[in-house]
Motif scaffolding. Structure first.
Motif: not given
Length: 206
Positions: A16-20, A166-170, A172-173, A177-179
């Motif tokens: 969350i911190v990285v995305c913000l 956008v790349m970082v968000l993808c 993280f998603v 999902l993996y986790v």
């Protein structure tokens, strides 16, 4: 990659911190001393005088061919991606062009822009592969109808940072999902299956 259930809230907080942080950078244009205070008054014209904007019509500029109505402001800009925005009104479609003297197409990557009579503003990007010292925006007039320019803006474009966001968000998603399936969801399935098998084996003894 093993991530415990206790550590997962910390991992999520970091995401969350990285995305913000990336969103804040993407939404804030870097300061540039030459572009920050730029206005339409910084342009020049052989045909017109600035008066809270630029105005031309067939009686003021009498021409049968397209002319450079406005030129300037001859900026020194670093390599990067920028955008131009023009606020205007016109009776006939006009055009605009970003250029720089003695600069090849490999350095200045752009093309002519159309100022449609059906719109009141236009914006487009251009890319500088190297530093330039005399960038100008030519606003052209075809001699037909009225043409008023209220404002012209040149500013850095944050397309690169937005693509990174956008790349970082993808990423993280995919990680989430993996986790979720590997650590959280799979143990639940295994536990449920074991419980079900236990019930079946118990009933068979009866």
């Amino acid at each position: 990659m093993k991530v415990s259930k206790k550590a997962w809230p910390f991992v999520a907080a970091v995401q969350i911190v990285v995305c913000l942080a990336l969103a804040a950078v993407a939404g804030t244009a870097p300061k540039n001393s030459q572009t920050a205070e730029l206005s339409a008054a910084d342009w020049q014209s052989h045909y017109l005088t600035y008066d809270q904007g630029w105005y031309a019509d067939e009686s003021i500029v009498q021409t049968e061919e397209t002319v450079d109505l406005l030129y300037g402001p001859y900026l020194a800009l670093k390599r990067g991606t920028y955008y131009v925005k023009i606020d205007y009104t016109c009776d006939s479609d006009q055009s605009c062009l970003v250029s720089a003297s003695h600069v090849s197409d490999e350095i200045l990557k752009t093309g002519p822009a159309r100022l449609s009579k059906n719109q009141t503003s236009a914006s487009w990007r251009f890319t500088l592969a190297d530093d330039v010292s005399n960038l100008e925006v030519l606003v052209k007039y075809n001699g037909q109808g009225s043409f008023r320019i209220q404002n012209i803006t040149i500013a850095p474009h944050r397309a690169g940072v937005r693509r990174l966001l956008v790349m970082v968000l993808c990423l993280f998603v995919l990680l989430d999902l993996y986790v979720y399936f590997k650590i959280l969801w799979r143990p639940i399935i295994i536990s449920s299956g074991g419980f079900k098998n236990h019930r079946i084996s118990g009933n068979s003894r009866l």
